[in-house]
Scaffold this motif. Sequence first.
Motif, PDB file in Angstrom:
ATOM      1  N   ASP A   1       0.825  -1.204   0.000  1.00 34.07           N
ATOM      2  CA  ASP A   1       0.000   0.000   0.000  1.00 34.07           C
ATOM      3  C   ASP A   1       0.857   1.251   0.000  1.00 34.07           C
ATOM      4  N   CYS A   2       1.963   1.177   0.739  1.00 33.61           N
ATOM      5  CA  CYS A   2       2.859   2.322   0.808  1.00 33.61           C
ATOM      6  C   CYS A   2       3.359   2.659  -0.598  1.00 33.61           C
ATOM      7  N   GLY A   3       3.849   1.661  -1.300  1.00 32.27           N
ATOM      8  CA  GLY A   3       4.372   1.888  -2.646  1.00 32.27           C
ATOM      9  C   GLY A   3       3.290   2.335  -3.603  1.00 32.27           C
ATOM     10  N   GLY A   4       2.133   1.692  -3.506  1.00 33.22           N
ATOM     11  CA  GLY A   4       1.035   2.075  -4.387  1.00 33.22           C
ATOM     12  C   GLY A   4       0.634   3.519  -4.182  1.00 33.22           C
ATOM     13  N   ALA A   5       0.574   3.913  -2.907  1.00 33.41           N
ATOM     14  CA  ALA A   5       0.179   5.287  -2.612  1.00 33.41           C
ATOM     15  C   ALA A   5       1.231   6.263  -3.108  1.00 33.41           C
TER      16      ALA A   5
ATOM     17  N   ALA B   1       6.294  16.979  -6.985  1.00 28.42           N
ATOM     18  CA  ALA B   1       5.723  15.644  -7.135  1.00 28.42           C
ATOM     19  C   ALA B   1       6.264  14.646  -6.104  1.00 28.42           C
ATOM     20  N   PRO B   2       7.572  14.612  -5.824  1.00 30.87           N
ATOM     21  CA  PRO B   2       8.028  13.673  -4.802  1.00 30.87           C
ATOM     22  C   PRO B   2       7.466  13.977  -3.422  1.00 30.87           C
ATOM     23  N   GLN B   3       7.283  15.281  -3.141  1.00 29.62           N
ATOM     24  CA  GLN B   3       6.693  15.625  -1.840  1.00 29.62           C
ATOM     25  C   GLN B   3       5.284  15.072  -1.724  1.00 29.62           C
ATOM     26  N   ILE B   4       4.495  15.283  -2.773  1.00 31.69           N
ATOM     27  CA  ILE B   4       3.113  14.802  -2.732  1.00 31.69           C
ATOM     28  C   ILE B   4       3.097  13.280  -2.633  1.00 31.69           C
ATOM     29  N   GLY B   5       3.967  12.636  -3.447  1.00 30.98           N
ATOM     30  CA  GLY B   5       4.058  11.181  -3.367  1.00 30.98           C
ATOM     31  C   GLY B   5       4.422  10.727  -1.966  1.00 30.98           C
ATOM     32  N   GLY B   6       5.360  11.436  -1.340  1.00 26.58           N
ATOM     33  CA  GLY B   6       5.762  11.055   0.012  1.00 26.58           C
ATOM     34  C   GLY B   6       4.638  11.176   1.004  1.00 26.58           C
TER      35      GLY B   6
END
Lengths: 246, 159
Positions: free
Chosen positions: B16-20, B59-64
Amino acid sequence: MAYNQIVRALRRSLQQKYRATQVGYLVHTHRTVSTVVSMPTFHRRTEAPISLLPTLCCINQANTARCFSVDFRLRNKISSGDRDKSVSRFQGGSPASSAAQKVKNAGRDFTYLIVILVGLGVTGGLLYVVFQELFSSSSPNKVYGKAFNIVKSNPEVIGAFGEPIKCYGETTRRGRRQQVSHMEFQKDGLKHLRLKFYIEGSEPGLKGTVHSESKENVETGKYEFRYIFVEIDTYPRRTIVVEDNR
Amino acid sequence: MEEYIREPCPWRIVDDCGGAFTMGAIGGGVFQAVKGFRNAPAGIGYRLRSGANAVRVRAPQIGGSFAVWGGLFSTIDCGLVRIRGKEDPWNSITSGAMTGAILAARSGPLVMVGSAMMGGILLALIEGVGILLTRYTAQQFQNAEDPSQLPPKDRGLGL
């Protein structure tokens, strides 16, 4: 997104309400800059001269949020170069554009209204489905809970599977096992509900499938179990009948 | 249907972590690209550069933050499954609310309550979609097989 749109629509209606007073005020104090009258929307891209800024900010702060005025000042500083051009553009059609502007604004508001209403409708429908599933006594989820409680307290099942028994439904692609496979049908004019779910106990590698069928009671309208039985899926296959009211 | 699948629970957290993260990075990337493109000085070169820069920064911030949400949610979900010994929509809704509350813990109890409600409602909506999908597929199965022929199949019950 939807939240943003709501906020924006609210802000616009506020501005429309206050624009008249603002404009009057501005025209009185600064005769030279009568072009401000025709400013269509007050926020974003304001072409007001710098000298106007304090008053505008005051009004703005009184009317809307504080962060808004900061944004406004920044924009002003950046776009001060093409200020004159924009002002002249708006000067041309100041009285005539108001009707067209109104139509445009009304159209945009109406579109937002439709979007908001559709969103609210979808949300309400989904919440209704969820609450019906979780709280109505005839939903598959409730019947699943009841059947599991009966199965869990059956001594023969405990003997076969071991004490902490857990139950789950069909596995989905994402590793969720919350949805129980069920089938609703009518027989002899009565509603029947058939469920299938899986149980596991502390015995390693032992899995069971629980089948149950419940029938609607004519007087109370609630579901009553016709049968519940557990099939052990691993090698010494057998069937444990938990309840049989047929 | 995979009968002999292993226990999904502890592994699901990583999943789930990776998917999110993926979801947040891609969705946030698209969003930020459009935002950066619109929010740039005139000229196509500036616009493209601004869009790319916004994607690179945001984008990486939002992904994080999506990944934090997904991981915490899945952890609480698995914990609830473990404690209750039962898997049903309540687990998701409760853990959504708890995730919202925990992630807003630094902003005070009032914000926590609001955030918990948002999380709970969001997860309730997702569960609603799931329930509707199951109901729809169940409807299809019902058409496929005839219910009146099934009761004789219960061989253990014939006594």
